[in-house]
Design an enzyme around this catalytic site. Sequence first.
Site: not given
Ligand SMILES: NC(=O)c1ccc[n+]([C@@H]2O[C@H](COP(=O)([O-])OP(=O)(O)OC[C@H]3O[C@@H](n4cnc5c(N)ncnc54)[C@H](OP(=O)(O)O)[C@@H]3O)[C@@H](O)[C@H]2O)c1
Length: 240
Positions: A140, A153
């Site tokens: 991130s 985070y």
């Molecule tokens: N969204 C943004 O703006 C943003 C910006 C920078 C970086 N990121 C990074 O991008 C990546 C994807 O984020 P996203 O925004 O797509 O998040 P999201 O929509 O919250 O999806 C997260 C996924 O990970 C799973 N998950 C969470 N904790 C888990 C665990 N302990 N074990 C197994 N599965 C787990 C969730 O399912 P369950 O909850 O059912 O486990 C879900 O499938 C992450 O690494 C995040 O830090 C996101």
Amino acid sequence: MEQDTKTALITGASRGLGLALARRLAAEGWALIVDARGAEDLEDARAELAELTRVVTIPGDVTDREHRQALVGAAREEGSLDALVNNASILGPSPQPALLDYPLEELEEVYRVNTLAPLALIQAVRSELKHGARILNITSDAAVEPYEGWGGYGSSKAALEQLSAILVAENPDLRIYWVDPGDMRTRMHQEAFPDEDISNRPLPEESVPGLIELLEGDVPSGRYRARDLAEARDASSAGS
Ligand SMILES: NC(=O)c1ccc[n+]([C@@H]2O[C@H](COP(=O)([O-])OP(=O)(O)OC[C@H]3O[C@@H](n4cnc5c(N)ncnc54)[C@H](OP(=O)(O)O)[C@@H]3O)[C@@H](O)[C@H]2O)c1
């Protein structure tokens, strides 16, 4: 098993970026091993992806050693991995507390999921990685920018970035990328900005082409921003 089918293990692929990447790889014929804690959402993802490719879903938590062993077992059955994508991540409490007030048990959980589990999974699957396999650790901009309120985070992702860099120093033969996908309209982003309308943020699909460049191109190990990679590739193909 077909010899030239590529296989990826993607954590956290029931929604958001993980699911967007899984959809794209499935459409290209990659075999997939994916997880998430929520079994119902994961089953929905499996049903959709299975229309396109071979997919193994294993519900569970990446912080759980037995769950990680199940993922490794699936990789072995698939005949080893072309890619490991450490994508599963949590934000921590929403709204995010200032560091001086951050409950340490919750901070420990953020570190267990975002920092320790990716390393543990790399350790666990190391002997299942094909030569030239790619490891993507999704980080991130909060890993490098000291945004107020992002100390939990952000520091967990900063630690993941440094782990990634040192893994490269210690294992120059491995292809390891630590990748900032940019802001995306997902559940995690809504948790980070609970009172905001986030409908103007890009969908996670817009970050996928950059990840594909890392998985299928010939990019050296290092830190990348997913959308910059896609723009650079588009510019070079327009110029050629
Ligand atoms: N969204 C943004 O703006 C943003 C910006 C920078 C970086 N990121 C990074 O991008 C990546 C994807 O984020 P996203 O925004 O797509 O998040 P999201 O929509 O919250 O999806 C997260 C996924 O990970 C799973 N998950 C969470 N904790 C888990 C665990 N302990 N074990 C197994 N599965 C787990 C969730 O399912 P369950 O909850 O059912 O486990 C879900 O499938 C992450 O690494 C995040 O830090 C996101």
